[in-house]
Enzyme design. Structure first.
Site, PDB file in Angstrom:
ATOM      1  CB  SER A  29      -0.997  -0.202   1.354  1.00 15.97           C
ATOM      2  OG  SER A  29      -1.629   1.386   1.498  1.00 15.97           O
TER       3      SER A  29
ATOM      4  CE1 TYR B  24      -3.947  -1.653   5.502  1.00 15.85           C
ATOM      5  CE2 TYR B  24      -3.609   0.554   4.489  1.00 15.85           C
ATOM      6  CZ  TYR B  24      -3.882  -0.717   4.384  1.00 15.85           C
ATOM      7  OH  TYR B  24      -3.748  -1.203   3.175  1.00 15.85           O
TER       8      TYR B  24
END
Ligand code: 8X3
Length: 251
Positions: free
Chosen positions: A136, A149
């Protein structure tokens, strides 16, 4: 026997799009995910080029079973796409849930570790293996509310980078694909515990966020280069997102 590709988190979003796409690229696709009903639909749609395996990447036993099924297919394991992952919560560090943080570490980091460990011998034995991990943009930046995250995705990229070093000289490529804003059915919905309004607001005014097929396209590209070509890492964002906080939104 066809070359085999394993895709984790294949029941929806980027994983499902990648499974579909890799089947068109000539792989026999092992679609792995927790939700058997969704997998069954996907595999029925893809046809004989796909096998469904119910698999939870947070369970050692479940991942061991995945490896058994792959071995049982008998073909060379050419590709592993570590796609299973996700975010829970958008709370500040001050009040973030330890349980959510543990889950994010487990699914994103240890999930990648478990599946990679289980399938690495077969990837190596194929003589031309590739591991693509879906990271990501959160793997190299931080943002408010994203602590759990981004910490997990930073850790995942550390695992991937380490693995590339450790496999140098062996016939396995290690590739990381880092998507920014991708509109999938579930990523933001899971992050917000099923709150559709909050989930949708992430994409407010963004004319064309990426879609799962955009990422599948890039995964397929990276995985089908000649074997001596290793794309270490690719960052992919929609044109409307110049950086994490720089998003063009139309009124
Ligand atoms: C998804 C991208 O911006 O939600 O991995 O962290 S972001």
């Amino acid at each position: 026997m066809q070359k085999i590709a394993v895709v984790t988190g294949a029941s929806s979003g980027i994983g499902a799009a990648t499974a579909r796409r890799l089947a068109t690229e000539g792989f026999h696709v092992v679609a792995a995910a927790r939700r058997a009903d969704r997998l069954a639909e996907l595999v029925a749609e893809i046809g004989p080029e796909a096998t469904a395996v119910e698999c939870d990447v947070t369970s050692d036993a479940s991942v061991a079973r995945l490896a058994e099924v792959v071995t049982g297919l008998g073909g060379p394991l050419a590709l592993l796409v570590n796609n299973a992952g996700g975010a829970r919560g958008l709370d500040p560090v001050a009040t973030g849930s330890v349980e959510d943080w543990k889950w994010m570490y487990d699914v994103n980091v240890l999930g990648t570790l478990r599946v990679t460990q289980a399938l690495l011998p077969a990837l190596e034995a194929s003589g031309a293996g590739t591991i693509v991990t879906v990271g990501s943009t959160a793997a190299f930046t931080t943002y408010e509310g994203g602590g759990g995250y981004t910490a997990a995705k930073h850790a995942q990229t550390a695992v991937v980078g380490t693995l590339r070093l450790e496999l140098c000289g062996k016939p396995v490529r290690v590739i990381e694909i880092d998507p920014g804003m991708v509109r999938t059915d579930e990523f933001s919905l899971n992050r917000f515990g099923g709150d559709r309004t909050k989930a949708d607001s992430i994409y407010d005014g963004v004319k064309e966020p990426l879609v799962a097929e955009d990422i599948a396209d890039v995964i397929a590209f990276a995985a089908t280069r000649p074997q001596h070509v290793n794309i270490d890492r690719l960052v992919i964002r929609p044109i409307a997102q110049a950086a994490q906080h720089k998003v063009h939104r139309e009124q």
